[in-house]
Design a protein around this motif. Structure first.
Motif, PDB file in Angstrom:
ATOM      1  N   ILE A 207       0.839  -1.204   0.000  1.00 20.04           N
ATOM      2  CA  ILE A 207       0.000   0.000   0.000  1.00 20.04           C
ATOM      3  C   ILE A 207       0.873   1.254   0.000  1.00 20.04           C
ATOM      4  O   ILE A 207       0.630   2.200  -0.765  1.00 20.04           O
ATOM      5  CB  ILE A 207      -0.944  -0.003   1.221  1.00 20.04           C
ATOM      6  CG1 ILE A 207      -2.054  -1.042   1.028  1.00 20.04           C
ATOM      7  CG2 ILE A 207      -1.550   1.390   1.449  1.00 20.04           C
ATOM      8  CD1 ILE A 207      -2.955  -1.223   2.235  1.00 20.04           C
ATOM      9  N   ASP A 210       2.450   1.660  -3.415  1.00 21.72           N
ATOM     10  CA  ASP A 210       1.462   2.150  -4.381  1.00 21.72           C
ATOM     11  C   ASP A 210       1.161   3.630  -4.153  1.00 21.72           C
ATOM     12  O   ASP A 210       0.999   4.397  -5.110  1.00 21.72           O
ATOM     13  CB  ASP A 210       0.161   1.348  -4.258  1.00 21.72           C
ATOM     14  CG  ASP A 210       0.165   0.099  -5.118  1.00 21.72           C
ATOM     15  OD1 ASP A 210      -0.886  -0.564  -5.206  1.00 21.72           O
ATOM     16  OD2 ASP A 210       1.220  -0.204  -5.705  1.00 21.72           O
ATOM     17  N   ALA A 211       1.056   4.001  -2.876  1.00 25.27           N
ATOM     18  CA  ALA A 211       0.741   5.399  -2.567  1.00 25.27           C
ATOM     19  C   ALA A 211       1.831   6.324  -3.081  1.00 25.27           C
ATOM     20  O   ALA A 211       1.549   7.400  -3.628  1.00 25.27           O
ATOM     21  CB  ALA A 211       0.567   5.574  -1.054  1.00 25.27           C
ATOM     22  N   SER A 214       1.979   6.359  -7.076  1.00 21.01           N
ATOM     23  CA  SER A 214       0.811   6.956  -7.704  1.00 21.01           C
ATOM     24  C   SER A 214       0.635   8.428  -7.336  1.00 21.01           C
ATOM     25  O   SER A 214      -0.329   9.063  -7.776  1.00 21.01           O
ATOM     26  CB  SER A 214      -0.458   6.179  -7.335  1.00 21.01           C
ATOM     27  OG  SER A 214      -0.677   6.214  -5.933  1.00 21.01           O
ATOM     28  N   ARG A 261      -3.562   8.988   1.889  1.00 19.89           N
ATOM     29  CA  ARG A 261      -4.130   7.881   1.105  1.00 19.89           C
ATOM     30  C   ARG A 261      -3.718   6.532   1.667  1.00 19.89           C
ATOM     31  O   ARG A 261      -4.500   5.573   1.665  1.00 19.89           O
ATOM     32  CB  ARG A 261      -3.716   8.011  -0.362  1.00 19.89           C
ATOM     33  CG  ARG A 261      -4.391   9.193  -1.058  1.00 19.89           C
ATOM     34  CD  ARG A 261      -4.147   9.217  -2.565  1.00 19.89           C
ATOM     35  NE  ARG A 261      -2.760   9.429  -2.893  1.00 19.89           N
ATOM     36  CZ  ARG A 261      -2.005   8.552  -3.562  1.00 19.89           C
ATOM     37  NH1 ARG A 261      -2.512   7.419  -3.990  1.00 19.89           N
ATOM     38  NH2 ARG A 261      -0.742   8.839  -3.837  1.00 19.89           N
ATOM     39  N   ALA A 262      -2.491   6.444   2.178  1.00 19.79           N
ATOM     40  CA  ALA A 262      -2.054   5.170   2.757  1.00 19.79           C
ATOM     41  C   ALA A 262      -2.853   4.843   4.013  1.00 19.79           C
ATOM     42  O   ALA A 262      -3.278   3.683   4.206  1.00 19.79           O
ATOM     43  CB  ALA A 262      -0.558   5.227   3.067  1.00 19.79           C
ATOM     44  N   ALA A 265      -6.175   3.579   3.072  1.00 21.01           N
ATOM     45  CA  ALA A 265      -6.091   2.212   2.557  1.00 21.01           C
ATOM     46  C   ALA A 265      -5.839   1.223   3.693  1.00 21.01           C
ATOM     47  O   ALA A 265      -6.338   0.087   3.658  1.00 21.01           O
ATOM     48  CB  ALA A 265      -4.983   2.112   1.503  1.00 21.01           C
TER      49      ALA A 265
ATOM     50  N   ARG B  83      -3.521   5.027 -11.922  1.00 20.85           N
ATOM     51  CA  ARG B  83      -2.519   5.629 -11.043  1.00 20.85           C
ATOM     52  C   ARG B  83      -3.131   5.894  -9.656  1.00 20.85           C
ATOM     53  O   ARG B  83      -3.452   7.022  -9.283  1.00 20.85           O
ATOM     54  CB  ARG B  83      -1.978   6.927 -11.662  1.00 20.85           C
ATOM     55  CG  ARG B  83      -0.752   7.483 -10.962  1.00 20.85           C
ATOM     56  CD  ARG B  83      -0.046   8.534 -11.809  1.00 20.85           C
ATOM     57  NE  ARG B  83       0.985   9.232 -11.047  1.00 20.85           N
ATOM     58  CZ  ARG B  83       1.873  10.068 -11.565  1.00 20.85           C
ATOM     59  NH1 ARG B  83       1.851  10.323 -12.860  1.00 20.85           N
ATOM     60  NH2 ARG B  83       2.773  10.670 -10.801  1.00 20.85           N
ATOM     61  N   ARG B  84      -3.313   4.811  -8.893  1.00 24.00           N
ATOM     62  CA  ARG B  84      -3.898   4.889  -7.553  1.00 24.00           C
ATOM     63  C   ARG B  84      -3.445   3.661  -6.781  1.00 24.00           C
ATOM     64  O   ARG B  84      -2.871   2.728  -7.344  1.00 24.00           O
ATOM     65  CB  ARG B  84      -5.431   4.910  -7.635  1.00 24.00           C
ATOM     66  CG  ARG B  84      -6.017   3.706  -8.332  1.00 24.00           C
ATOM     67  CD  ARG B  84      -7.544   3.704  -8.294  1.00 24.00           C
ATOM     68  NE  ARG B  84      -8.115   2.621  -9.073  1.00 24.00           N
ATOM     69  CZ  ARG B  84      -8.252   1.368  -8.632  1.00 24.00           C
ATOM     70  NH1 ARG B  84      -7.851   1.026  -7.424  1.00 24.00           N
ATOM     71  NH2 ARG B  84      -8.809   0.448  -9.419  1.00 24.00           N
ATOM     72  N   ILE B  85      -3.723   3.656  -5.473  1.00 24.60           N
ATOM     73  CA  ILE B  85      -3.416   2.474  -4.658  1.00 24.60           C
ATOM     74  C   ILE B  85      -4.276   1.324  -5.153  1.00 24.60           C
ATOM     75  O   ILE B  85      -5.497   1.454  -5.267  1.00 24.60           O
ATOM     76  CB  ILE B  85      -3.689   2.768  -3.175  1.00 24.60           C
ATOM     77  CG1 ILE B  85      -2.713   3.836  -2.660  1.00 24.60           C
ATOM     78  CG2 ILE B  85      -3.564   1.491  -2.338  1.00 24.60           C
ATOM     79  CD1 ILE B  85      -2.976   4.268  -1.231  1.00 24.60           C
ATOM     80  N   PHE B  88      -2.399  -0.996  -9.807  1.00 26.17           N
ATOM     81  CA  PHE B  88      -1.329  -1.651 -10.563  1.00 26.17           C
ATOM     82  C   PHE B  88      -1.483  -3.174 -10.561  1.00 26.17           C
ATOM     83  O   PHE B  88      -0.646  -3.882 -11.142  1.00 26.17           O
ATOM     84  CB  PHE B  88       0.040  -1.290  -9.952  1.00 26.17           C
ATOM     85  CG  PHE B  88       0.320   0.188  -9.948  1.00 26.17           C
ATOM     86  CD1 PHE B  88      -0.051   0.978  -8.863  1.00 26.17           C
ATOM     87  CD2 PHE B  88       0.949   0.792 -11.024  1.00 26.17           C
ATOM     88  CE1 PHE B  88       0.203   2.344  -8.860  1.00 26.17           C
ATOM     89  CE2 PHE B  88       1.208   2.156 -11.018  1.00 26.17           C
ATOM     90  CZ  PHE B  88       0.828   2.927  -9.937  1.00 26.17           C
ATOM     91  N   TYR B 116       6.216   6.417 -17.794  1.00 31.94           N
ATOM     92  CA  TYR B 116       5.935   6.409 -16.347  1.00 31.94           C
ATOM     93  C   TYR B 116       6.025   4.988 -15.798  1.00 31.94           C
ATOM     94  O   TYR B 116       6.705   4.728 -14.799  1.00 31.94           O
ATOM     95  CB  TYR B 116       4.551   7.004 -16.100  1.00 31.94           C
ATOM     96  CG  TYR B 116       3.955   6.711 -14.746  1.00 31.94           C
ATOM     97  CD1 TYR B 116       2.933   5.769 -14.607  1.00 31.94           C
ATOM     98  CD2 TYR B 116       4.404   7.364 -13.603  1.00 31.94           C
ATOM     99  CE1 TYR B 116       2.388   5.493 -13.359  1.00 31.94           C
ATOM    100  CE2 TYR B 116       3.860   7.087 -12.359  1.00 31.94           C
ATOM    101  CZ  TYR B 116       2.855   6.159 -12.255  1.00 31.94           C
ATOM    102  OH  TYR B 116       2.311   5.884 -11.018  1.00 31.94           O
TER     103      TYR B 116
END
Lengths: 284, 314
Positions: A207, A210-211, A214, A261-262, A265, B83-85, B88, B116
Motif C-alpha cells: 500500500i 502504491d501510494a 501513484s 491515502r495510505a 487504505a 494511477r492509484r493504490i 497496478f 511512467y
C-alpha cells in the motif's frame, strides 16, 4: 624639512630637499556626488536584475535553481564594479594613498566591523564555492527550509511554516549544514507510518509503495528509485518510504498525499496503525 | 529506433524485421494518433491473430490474463493500470503472465504512460524489446503533409500564410491606433512588416520546424495545426494555459491514457475532477466524444510543453 630645492648649509652637511607632491584624495562635492550616484545606480541595477532573474526562474521547474544561482552572482558583480568605479573617482591609485587607505581600513575592520566583514567574505565564498544554491532545501541548526536568497551579509531561508529566517553567512562555515537536493529540482521525501506489531507488513508495504508511485508529485528514474523500509521497534513497526518529488516545493504536499491515502487504505484493509509514544521533557 | 529522415512508411518494414527476429514479447510505444494502431493491425495479420484493443475501464474488471496459446497482439495497454493504490494489480498480473508465456506477444502503449510505468513497475523488464515510434522531424513532416493533405509545398504554404497574417496585423494596428505615427518612408507598422519581409529567408526555413516544435512531432497534431495556420477559417490552437498543478495532473491522466472516461478519473484521483475537466474544456485543451475524454489535436504540442514544464513528463 626645508622645501624649495634650495641648498641649506647646516654645519658641514648640505641638506638638499625636494618638494613632494601628495595627490589629494578627491573629496570635492562633484566627486562625492558621482560616487553616491554610482552606488545608487548599482543598487537599482542589482534590484532590477534580481527581479528579472526571479521572474525567469519561476517559469521553469527544471532550470529554476540554475537561474536563481545567477542572482547573487549578478548582485555581487554589479556592486564590485560600482566599488571599483568609486575608487577610481575618489582615489588616484598610487602606492602612497593605497597604503594609507589600507591601514585605515584594517584598523576600522579590526575595531568594529569584523563580523560584517566576515559575513561579506562568507557571502563571496558561498557565491563562488556554492555549498548551496537559491532553491535548495537545506537544514541548518534547528531550521529547515528553501534558500530564497544569498546576500552579501546573510542567507535567507523560508521554512515550511512560511517563516523567513536570516542566517549570517559566517555561521555557515562554523556549523554543520545539510543540503537535501544540491541544485537539482528533485528531492527525496520520506513519508513514515507506524503499524501495530500484528499488522500485515507485506500488504502495508504494498500500500505504501502504491501510494508513493501513484502520487501526483512523484519523480522516478533509475537514480531516483522508490523504496520501502521496514524497521521493528520495541512496541510497533515503522514503515519508511523513500521517493523523489519532481519539485522541491512539493516535498510536504507529497508526504501529506501519501500519508493520507495510505492511512485510508490501511483502514480499508483492516491494518492497524500504532500510536508512537512521545518523549516528554521533564524539565519543561 | 527509427533514424531521422526516413519516411514513415518505412516504419512497417522496420517493425516487420523485429517481428521476424523471434522475440517473445515486444512493447510498441508511441504517441497517440501516430499510426500505432495501423502498425499493430498489420502485426496481427502477419501473426494470423486478432488485434485486441484494451478499452478504458478494463483495469476495474478484475484480473486480465493473456490467452494461453498462440500469438497475442494488444493495443492501448495503458488502460490496464490506474494511477492509484491498488491500480497496478492488473498490470502486475500481466507482467507475471508475460514471464511464463511463449510469444510472440505484441503490446501497444501510449508512450507517455509507458515512460511512467517503465520507472515505477517491472513491466519493462518483462518484455524482450521495446520498439518506439519516434516523433516526426521537419523532413518527415514535409513528406507526411505532401502525402496526406496533397500539399505540394508545405513550407511555402506556411510562409505565405504567415505573411498574410502579419499583413492583417499591420493593417489592424494601423486602423485601430488613435494617433497615426508617420515616419519617413511610411508608418511604424509598415516598417515592421518591411523588416520582417527583409529577413524572410531565415523565417521560411523555420516555419516547418516551428510547426514540428509546436506539435511535439505528432503527425495528427501536425496535420491539424497546418490546416489551422493555412486556413483562416479553421479553429486555432489554445493561446496558453491557466491551470493549477492539480488540474495539470488531471490533464496528465487524460494525456497518458489517450482516451479515458470521467468515471476512471474519479477513481484515480481525489481532486475535484469535475472542476478540472470543466476548466480544461473551457480552455479548449480537451474534448469529449461519445463519453470519452481526450486532448484536442491542436492542443497536443502545448500540452506536451506544459506537462514537461511541470515535470509531470520526465
Amino acid at each position: 624639512m626645508v622645501t624649495g630645492g634650495i641648498p641649506h648649509v647646516i654645519g658641514r652637511a648640505v641638506l638638499v630637499t625636494e618638494e613632494v607632491d601628495v595627490p589629494p584624495i578627491g573629496l570635492d562635492f562633484p566627486t562625492i556626488a558621482a560616487a553616491i550616484l554610482t552606488f545608487a545606480v548599482a543598487y537599482v541595477l542589482a534590484r532590477l536584475g534580481a527581479i528579472a532573474l526571479s521572474i525567469a526562474s519561476e517559469q521553469t521547474v527544471r532550470h529554476r535553481i540554475t537561474i536563481k544561482t545567477l542572482i547573487p552572482l549578478a548582485r555581487f558583480t554589479i556592486y564590485f564594479l560600482a566599488v571599483l568605479v568609486v575608487f577610481g573617482l575618489l582615489f588616484d591609485l598610487d602606492s602612497t594613498q593605497l597604503v594609507a587607505f589600507s591601514g585605515v581600513l584594517g584598523a576600522v575592520l579590526g575595531l568594529g566591523v569584523q563580523d560584517l566583514f566576515a559575513n561579506v567574505v562568507g557571502g563571496v565564498i558561498i557565491t563562488f564555492e556554492r555549498p548551496y544554491h537559491p532553491g535548495d532545501m537545506i537544514e541548518f541548526g534547528e531550521y529547515y527550509g528553501e534558500v530564497t536568497g544569498i546576500g552579501l551579509r546573510s542567507t535567507t531561508l523560508v521554512t515550511n511554516d512560511d517563516d523567513e529566517i536570516s542566517v549570517p553567512n559566517h555561521k555557515l562555515f562554523t556549523e554543520s549544514l545539510a543540503n537535501a537536493n544540491s541544485g537539482k529540482p528533485q528531492l527525496m521525501a520520506v513519508p513514515e507510518l507506524h503499524l501495530a506489531n500484528e499488522a500485515d507488513i507485506e500488504v502495508a508495504s504494498t500500500i505504501l509503495r502504491d501510494a508513493m508511485r501513484s502520487s501526483p508529485y512523484l519523480y522516478a528514474s533509475d537514480e531516483c528509485p522508490i523504496v520501502v523500509r521496514v524497521n521493528q521497534q520495541p512496541a510497533y513497526i515503522t514503515l519508511r518510504g523513500r521517493a523523489y518529488v519532481n519539485d522541491v516545493r512539493h516535498e510536504f504536499a507529497f508526504q501529506s498525499d501519501v500519508t493520507e491515502r495510505a492511512l485510508a487504505a490501511f483502514t480499508e484493509a483492516d491494518i492497524e496503525t500504532a500510536s508512537v509514544p512521545v518523549a516528554i521533557d521533564s524539565e519543561s | 529506433m527509427i533514424p531521422e529522415g526516413i519516411p514513415r512508411p518505412a516504419i512497417e518494414e522496420e517493425f516487420q524485421s523485429i517481428l521476424d527476429a523471434g522475440y517473445d514479447t515486444i512493447a510498441v510505444a508511441s504517441q497517440p494518433w501516430s499510426g500505432r494502431s495501423q502498425l499493430l493491425d498489420g502485426a496481427a495479420q502477419s501473426l494470423d491473430t486478432d488485434l485486441i484493443c484494451v478499452s478504458p475501464g478494463t483495469c476495474d474488471e478484475g484480473s486480465f490474463s493473456l490467452q494461453t496459446d498462440g500469438p497475442v497482439v494488444l493495443d492501448n495497454c495503458q488502460h490496464l493500470f490506474q494511477r492509484r493504490i491498488g491500480g497496478f494489480d492488473t498490470l502486475e498480473t500481466l507482467t507475471e503472465d508475460l514471464l511464463g508465456k511463449e510469444g510472440p506477444v505484441v503490446l501497444g502503449w501510449n508512450s507517455f504512460a509507458w515512460q511512467y510505468l517503465a520507472e515505477v513497475t517491472d513491466i519493462q523488464r518483462a518484455v524482450d524489446t521495446v520498439y518506439s515510434i519516434d516523433p516526426m522531424d521537419a523532413d518527415a513532416a514535409e513528406s507526411f503533409l505532401r502525402e496526406t493533405l496533397g500539399v505540394s509545398n508545405p513550407e511555402k504554404a506556411l510562409s505565405e500564410a504567415a505573411d498574410a497574417h502579419l499583413a492583417e496585423r499591420a493593417e489592424a494596428d494601423r486602423t485601430s491606433s488613435e494617433t497615426a505615427l508617420e515616419t519617413t518612408g511610411g508608418t511604424l507598422a509598415r516598417l515592421r512588416t518591411a523588416v520582417r519581409n527583409r529577413y524572410r529567408g531565415s523565417v521560411v526555413e523555420s516555419h516547418l520546424e516551428g510547426l514540428v516544435s509546436d506539435t511535439a512531432g505528432n503527425p495528427t497534431a501536425i496535420s491539424h495545426l497546418f490546416q489551422a495556420r493555412t486556413d483562416p477559417e479553421a479553429d486555432g490552437s489554445p493561446n496558453g494555459f491557466d491551470l493549477s498543478y492539480d488540474e495539470t495532473y488531471v490533464l496528465w491522466l487524460v494525456f497518458a491514457a489517450g482516451e479515458t472516461t470521467p468515471a476512471a478519473l474519479h477513481e484515480t484521483t481525489a481532486e475535484n475532477v469535475a472542476l478540472a475537466l470543466s476548466r480544461l474544456e473551457r480552455q479548449d485543451i480537451i474534448e469529449r466524444s461519445d463519453g470519452l475524454l481526450s486532448v484536442r489535436p491542436l492542443a497536443f504540442g502545448a500540452v506536451h510543453t506544459e506537462l514537461s514544464r511541470r515535470r509531470l513528463l520526465w
